[in-house]
Design a protein around this motif. Structure first.
Motif, PDB file in Angstrom:
ATOM      1  N   LEU A 100       0.828  -1.201   0.000  1.00  0.00           N
ATOM      2  CA  LEU A 100       0.000   0.000   0.000  1.00  0.00           C
ATOM      3  C   LEU A 100       0.867   1.258   0.000  1.00  0.00           C
ATOM      4  O   LEU A 100       0.597   2.222  -0.728  1.00  0.00           O
ATOM      5  CB  LEU A 100      -0.932   0.001   1.211  1.00  0.00           C
ATOM      6  N   VAL A 104       0.864   4.233  -2.851  1.00  0.00           N
ATOM      7  CA  VAL A 104       0.646   5.648  -2.528  1.00  0.00           C
ATOM      8  C   VAL A 104       1.801   6.496  -3.054  1.00  0.00           C
ATOM      9  O   VAL A 104       1.596   7.550  -3.661  1.00  0.00           O
ATOM     10  CB  VAL A 104       0.481   5.828  -1.004  1.00  0.00           C
ATOM     11  N   ALA A 112      -3.701   1.264  -4.672  1.00  0.00           N
ATOM     12  CA  ALA A 112      -3.855   1.642  -3.263  1.00  0.00           C
ATOM     13  C   ALA A 112      -5.211   1.191  -2.737  1.00  0.00           C
ATOM     14  O   ALA A 112      -5.317   0.675  -1.617  1.00  0.00           O
ATOM     15  CB  ALA A 112      -3.690   3.150  -3.103  1.00  0.00           C
TER      16      ALA A 112
END
Length: 207
Positions: A100, A104, A112
Motif C-alpha cells: 500500500l 501511494v 492503493a
C-alpha cells in the motif's frame, strides 16, 4: 486523485508525527542484489501455483534484504501470500502495508484501493491482539484448543516476544487465528474480526 492518495496514507497505521519506517515483510533492504529479481518473482509464483509454499518462502527470504525487490509491489504481494499461507499473519500484514505504501508513493490510486481492501479483509478474518506501547507486564495468552499447530504456535511466540506490528489505527499489536485461548486467567473463544486488549490493566486480559 491526490486527495484520495493522502487518505490512503492514513491507512498505513503509523501514529501522527511518527518517524517509524514503513513495515516490510523481511529484513531491512540496505543493498542492491546480484539476483535476477524478476526471475525469482516468477519462480515464487510457480512454486505457489504448485502448492510448494516452503520452496517459495526460500526465494522470498532471499530477496528480503534486496533493495531492488523491495521497490516492487509484486514482491510484497507474493511475500504476503507466502506468509499468510504459512500462518505468519504478522508478516502478511506487514507485506500488505508495504505494498500500500508503494502504491501511494507511485500515485497509483487503483492499486492503493486494492491494498486497502486487502487490509480490511485481513481485519475481518483474524483476531487483533492490541497492546499498550512500552508495557512490559501483560497477561500471557495460550492456545486452549485440542491441538496446537505450527502456525498458531509461531503467532503466540510473536506475542510472547513482543514482536508487534502497527494497526491501521496506529495501535501496536499482533494477529492470531480465531479460536479458543486462555488469556491471563480467562478462557475465551476469540472470533474473526475481534479486537482484544492484552494489558495488565485489564484483569484476565478481557477485551
Amino acid at each position: 486523485m491526490r486527495l484520495e492518495l493522502l487518505m490512503m496514507v492514513s491507512l498505513l497505521g503509523c501514529p501522527s508525527g511518527s518517524s517509524a519506517p514503513p513495515e516490510s515483510s523481511g529484513s531491512v533492504a540496505n543493498r542492491s542484489c546480484h539476483r535476477d529479481v524478476r526471475g525469482d518473482l516468477q519462480t515464487i509464483t510457480k512454486h505457489l501455483d504448485k502448492g510448494r509454499v516452503e520452496d517459495a518462502r526460500l526465494y522470498v527470504e532471499a530477496l528480503a534484504s534486496c533493495r531492488d525487490a523491495q521497490a516492487l509491489p509484486q514482491y510484497f504481494d507474493l511475500a504476503g501470500q507466502v506468509a499468510e499461507t504459512r500462518g505468519d499473519l504478522n508478516g502478511a500484514w506487514r507485506a500488505a502495508k508495504s505494498a500500500l505504501a508503494l502504491a501511494v508513493q507511485a500515485d497509483d490510486t487503483e492499486s492503493a484501493k486494492r491494498w486497502a481492501v486487502q487490509l480490511a479483509r485481513f481485519e475481518s478474518d483474524y483476531v487483533w491482539i492490541q497492546v499498550l506501547p512500552g508495557e512490559v507486564e501483560r497477561p500471557p495468552i495460550r492456545y486452549a484448543g485440542a491441538v496446537i499447530d505450527d502456525p498458531t504456535m509461531r503467532q503466540l511466540e510473536d506475542v510472547a516476544q513482543g514482536k508487534t506490528v502497527w494497526s491501521r489505527a496506529g495501535a501496536q499489536g499482533f494477529w492470531i487465528f480465531p479460536g479458543r485461548y486462555k488469556v491471563g486467567s480467562s478462557l475465551q473463544t476469540l472470533q474473526a474480526g475481534q479486537v482484544v486488549m492484552l494489558s495488565a490493566r485489564s484483569p484476565g486480559g478481557a477485551p
